[in-house]
Design an enzyme around this catalytic site. Structure first.
Site, short mmCIF file in Angstrom:
data_model
loop_
_atom_site.label_atom_id
_atom_site.label_comp_id
_atom_site.label_asym_id
_atom_site.label_seq_id
_atom_site.Cartn_x
_atom_site.Cartn_y
_atom_site.Cartn_z
N LYS A 182 -54.81 62.45 -65.95
CA LYS A 182 -55.74 63.20 -65.07
C LYS A 182 -56.32 64.42 -65.79
O LYS A 182 -57.51 64.70 -65.70
CB LYS A 182 -55.01 63.66 -63.79
CG LYS A 182 -54.47 62.51 -62.94
CD LYS A 182 -53.67 63.00 -61.76
CE LYS A 182 -52.34 63.61 -62.11
NZ LYS A 182 -51.32 62.71 -62.64
N GLN A 191 -49.60 64.64 -59.67
CA GLN A 191 -48.72 63.49 -59.38
C GLN A 191 -49.58 62.22 -59.18
O GLN A 191 -50.66 62.14 -59.72
CB GLN A 191 -47.82 63.75 -58.16
CG GLN A 191 -46.75 64.82 -58.39
CD GLN A 191 -47.25 66.23 -58.25
OE1 GLN A 191 -47.87 66.59 -57.27
NE2 GLN A 191 -46.98 67.06 -59.23
N ASP A 239 -48.94 61.19 -64.44
CA ASP A 239 -49.16 61.15 -65.89
C ASP A 239 -50.15 60.07 -66.33
O ASP A 239 -50.04 59.51 -67.41
CB ASP A 239 -47.81 60.95 -66.63
CG ASP A 239 -46.81 62.01 -66.25
OD1 ASP A 239 -47.23 63.16 -66.06
OD2 ASP A 239 -45.62 61.69 -66.12
N GLY A 269 -47.76 68.27 -65.06
CA GLY A 269 -47.94 68.63 -66.47
C GLY A 269 -49.14 67.88 -66.99
O GLY A 269 -49.14 66.66 -67.04
N HIS A 270 -50.19 68.60 -67.30
CA HIS A 270 -51.46 67.98 -67.71
C HIS A 270 -51.78 68.39 -69.15
O HIS A 270 -51.94 69.58 -69.42
CB HIS A 270 -52.59 68.39 -66.76
CG HIS A 270 -52.32 67.99 -65.32
ND1 HIS A 270 -53.05 68.46 -64.27
CD2 HIS A 270 -51.41 67.16 -64.78
CE1 HIS A 270 -52.59 67.93 -63.13
NE2 HIS A 270 -51.58 67.15 -63.43
#
Ligand code: GDP
Ligand code: IMO
Ligand code: MG
Length: 417
Positions: free
Chosen positions: A15, A218, A12, A39-40
């Site tokens: 990225k 990650q 988080d 989750g981006h």
């Protein structure tokens, strides 16, 4: 030159935002590990995109590729692909035929694995079936995307998988594997994606002389081998896995990305964690809530000791700092520079026990003065003096240049030095 964006903390780091920002100058954007545990979030002109599997380059219309190191949940991918097709015209996405699939029993097994651990020993996974899917890959039991080309192959594989897992599922009162439903669902999925499944050789040939951006998922401290085992994810997140996970043997420069503070979702050691109102303030101001699980992220000061380690294990060439704007107006800002006076080369990061036994005191932190508000984002020179001092200290400690400074979630709130 090709580039890789690699998270240097516990995920988080931003990225997604930076991949979107940089992808303008690339032809192909590639995921090489992880699954929909990632989750981006990307914000462009008031539109928010939440991506778990599809690389963030898709927003700029770049070709995106999920390499063989990714584990893919067909249900999840179908939904994400569908949503992205509603938001964007003709998104270009390819899947390696060698990808291993995440099926329902992997998610059941993920929950079982967590349920048998004592509360303080639970990993706190995303419950997306990531660990069990990688276990099957290593155990040579995965159903691969290429298997979907033949009903016979799917049936044969699922029959032996059922023999192996049904006794376990049953003993934990979980429903057993339903062969007919699994085969039916996989065939339906295949009909959706058959035109975007490609062999590794296709991508190699098509993009031989093109510019490639690799999108890490990650972070380095969650790496299966380099992170604080067992509080890690089940894939290698570090840059050296790019060759294996993408099957693209190309040169690239590594951009290491980190937040101006630290966060962690899930359990495991976090030496610079804040258990006071400053931690709560950062969590609220930084909207530190997990995209995937909606869990509150644990917050702490920037940890330069682990960051130096992450730079080393990823061979980082340049750095990107995000979210310093979250620390605006704090009366003082701290960074962790030693672990009980020890420097990074005296610390064993891959053993959770070593890090858990730390108890940092004031002498382990460097203190910085407030930089107030950031009013002018036009370039590095116009930033508040105290923020420049903060950034230069980090650069000096890590001995790597910070080339990208993100000071807000919007694509436009980015400075390149
Ligand atoms: P990723 O998993 O590394 O892609 O990061 P996430 O998207 O899960 O989390 C980063 C969050 O911070 C997202 O909500 C972004 O919109 C947001 N973000 C990214 N960069 C910045 C920044 O520089 N400042 C602020 N305030 N938010 C940012
Ligand atoms: P992005 O790409 C933050 C964490 C989980 C848990 C551990 C293992 O958005 O940075 P898993 O489900 O992978 O077996 O969980 O890893 N984790 C993440 N934390 N960001 C992520 O991805 C993460 N993916 C997994 O919270 O602690
Ligand atoms: Mg994330």
């Amino acid at each position: 030159m090709n580039k890789a964006i690699i998270g240097l903390q516990w995920g988080d780091e931003g990225k997604g935002k930076i991949v979107d920002y940089l992808s303008e100058h690339f032809d192909l954007v590639v995921r090489y590990q992880g699954g929909n545990n990632a989750g981006h979030t990307v914000i462009v002109n008031d539109t928010t995109y939440k991506l778990n599997l599809i690389p963030s380059g898709v927003i700029r219309g770049k070709t995106c590729y999920l390499g063989q190191g990714v584990v893919l949940d067909p249900n999840h991918f179908s939904k994400e692909y569908d949503q992205i097709k509603k938001k964007l015209v003709n998104p270009k996405v390819f899947l390696s035929s060698n990808i291993s699939l995440i099926l329902d029993y992997h998610k059941q097994l993920d929950k079982i694995n967590e349920s048998i651990l004592k509360s303080e020993k639970k990993i706190g996974t995303t419950a997306k079936g990531i660990g069990p899917a990688y276990q099957d890959k290593v155990g040579r039991k995965s159903i691969k995307l290429y298997d979907l080309r033949s009903i016979k192959h799917i049936e044969e594989k699922i029959q032996s998988i059922k023999k192996f897992y049904d006794p376990i599922l049953d003993s934990f009162d979980q429903s057993k594997i339903n062969i007919d439903k699994t085969v039916h669902d996989l065939i339906s999925f295949y009909n959706i994606v058959k035109d975007i499944i490609v062999d590794n050789s296709y991508i190699k040939k098509e993009f031989k002389s093109k510019k490639i951006l690799f999108e890490g998922a990650q972070g380095a401290l969650l790496d299966l081998d380099h992170g604080s085992y067992p509080y890690v994810t089940s894939s290698n997140t570090v840059s050296s896995n790019i060759f294996i996970g993408s099957a693209l043997q190309v040169d690239f420069q590594t951009v290491g990305i980190f937040k101006a503070y630290s966060t962690r979702v899930g359990n495991g050691p976090f030496p610079s964690e804040l258990f006071n109102e400053i931690g709560d303030y950062i969590a609220e101001k930084g909207v530190e809530i997990g995209t995937v699980t909606k869990r509150k992220r644990r917050c702490g000061w920037l940890d330069l000791v682990s960051l130096k380690y992450s730079c080393e294990i990823n061979s980082v060439n340049e750095l990107c700092i995000t979210k310093a704007d979250v620390l605006n107006n704090l009366s003082e800002i701290k960074v962790c520079k030693t672990y009980n006076s020890k420097k990074y080369d005296d610390v064993n990061f891959s053993e959770s026990n070593t890090l858990e036994s730390l108890n940092l005191d004031d002498s382990d932190f460097e203190v910085f003065q407030s930089w107030g508000e950031i009013k002018d984002l036009s370039n590095f020179e116009t930033l508040p003096e105290n923020l420049k001092i903060y950034i230069k200290y980090i650069e000096g400690y890590l001995d790597i240049p910070i080339k990208i400074i993100s000071l807000g979630p919007e694509r436009s709130q980015t400075i390149i030095r």
